[in-house]
Design an enzyme around this catalytic site. Structure first.
Site, PDB file in Angstrom:
ATOM      1  N   THR A   1       0.719  -1.376  -0.066  1.00 30.82           N
ATOM      2  CA  THR A   1      -0.079   0.004  -0.109  1.00 30.82           C
ATOM      3  C   THR A   1       0.881   1.270   0.030  1.00 30.82           C
ATOM      4  O   THR A   1       1.693   1.544   1.068  1.00 30.82           O
ATOM      5  CB  THR A   1      -0.850  -0.126   1.215  1.00 30.82           C
ATOM      6  OG1 THR A   1      -1.635  -1.296   1.464  1.00 30.82           O
ATOM      7  CG2 THR A   1      -1.981   1.006   1.353  1.00 30.82           C
TER       8      THR A   1
ATOM      9  N   LYS B   1      -6.966   0.467  -3.233  1.00 34.42           N
ATOM     10  CA  LYS B   1      -6.350   0.153  -1.928  1.00 34.42           C
ATOM     11  C   LYS B   1      -6.541   0.958  -0.734  1.00 34.42           C
ATOM     12  O   LYS B   1      -6.922   0.784   0.259  1.00 34.42           O
ATOM     13  CB  LYS B   1      -5.003  -0.458  -2.056  1.00 34.42           C
ATOM     14  CG  LYS B   1      -4.337  -0.785  -0.816  1.00 34.42           C
ATOM     15  CD  LYS B   1      -5.089  -2.086  -0.158  1.00 34.42           C
ATOM     16  CE  LYS B   1      -3.942  -2.736   0.892  1.00 34.42           C
ATOM     17  NZ  LYS B   1      -4.833  -3.795   1.598  1.00 34.42           N
TER      18      LYS B   1
END
Length: 291
Positions: free
Chosen positions: A93, A169
């Site tokens: 991420t 995400k």
């Protein structure tokens, strides 16, 4: 396929192990050696430095954040040393801004970047049952699809811009953290009137909120289970910060995320940064004066 794998944390080590079991040639690098040694025992080759891992057809990185990724991939000179044609699956991420920078750097060395962040905790990584969003060149994604199929149960295409997968995400992690905070607050309210935590969790996870986020974290909050973190408060704070930062250029107000940031920041400041994300919900109960 000849794969370099960088980042063998709680998620990465399971993903790399699945690639080995599928018969791929995997060269691994990690900042701490025990994880490397564990994968070597399973058939991997150890890379002496990040640059050696880049000597591959596909490089997979699963690193904690922008700063670590920059240090390991860019500042080390590893990316600059890569051979033209390399495909890089960035599966962590990372911020929108950094993904944009990485895309430019990859183009300059003739490599192709795919943002492929994963959805799921470490148990799903070990089982090869992650969900994976992908953004990048279609031809490159097709080339690595067999690897994605080994690591995940489903691949979700988000177009040719890596940023699309990255922002998906970030946004969904923000939603997950919001759900945990809301669950803790609702549990504090119902508990104050005598409703048992287990009764509350059983009801919500079989009716209005019959979804993995609540089914995983509801019982953990009810049991005050905050150890054995798969997703820590520190990482949650990082991800909420990424959402707030991503909202600024397009003037997207995220007031709930601002509250989450403050609550997470307080927890980290008090030394709870390595606790499981369920601790956010537990803190909501304790703020009400209940245990």
């Amino acid at each position: 396929m000849r794969i370099g794998f960088i980042g063998l944390g709680s998620m990465g080590k399971g993903m790399a192990a699945n690639l080995l079991r599928a018969g791929h040639e995997v060269r691994v690098w990690n900042r701490s050696l025990p994880a490397v040694e564990q994968l070597v025992r399973q058939g991997a080759t150890a890379a002496g430095d990040p640059g050696e891992a880049f000597d591959a057809e596909v490089l997979i990185s699963m690193l904690a954040d922008d700063a670590v990724t920059r240090a390991v991939l860019i500042d080390s000179g590893a990316l600059a040393s890569s051979k033209p044609g390399l495909i890089h699956l960035s599966m962590a991420t990372l911020s929108v801004e950094f993904i944009e920078e990485l895309a430019v750097l990859h183009e300059s060395v003739g490599a192709q970047l795919i943002a492929a962040p994963v959805f799921g905790r470490n148990d799903l990584a070990e089982a090869g049952k992650l969900n994976i969003a992908v953004g990048g060149p279609a031809t490159a994604i097709a080339r690595v699809q067999p690897l994605l199929d080994v690591m995940g149960q489903k691949t979700w295409p988000m177009g040719e811009d890596p940023v699309n997968a990255a922002i998906l995400k970030i946004a969904t992690n923000m939603m997950l953290i919001s759900a945990i905070e809301a669950t803790g607050e609702a549990m504090a309210l119902t508990q104050s009137y005598g409703v048992g935590n287990s009764d509350f969790v059983e009801f919500i996870t079989n009716t209005l909120f019959a979804a993995p986020a609540y089914k995983v974290y509801g019982p953990k909050i009810a049991a005050r289970e905050t150890e054995g973190a798969g997703f820590t408060l520190r990482l949650g704070l990082k991800d909420v910060g990424l959402a707030l930062k991503a909202g600024e250029p397009n003037h997207v107000s995220l007031p709930v995320a601002s509250v989450l940031r403050d609550n997470l920041l307080d927890a980290v400041a008090l030394g709870e940064g390595e606790s499981d994300l369920a601790a956010l919900g537990v803190r909501a109960i304790r703020r009400s004066g209940q245990e």
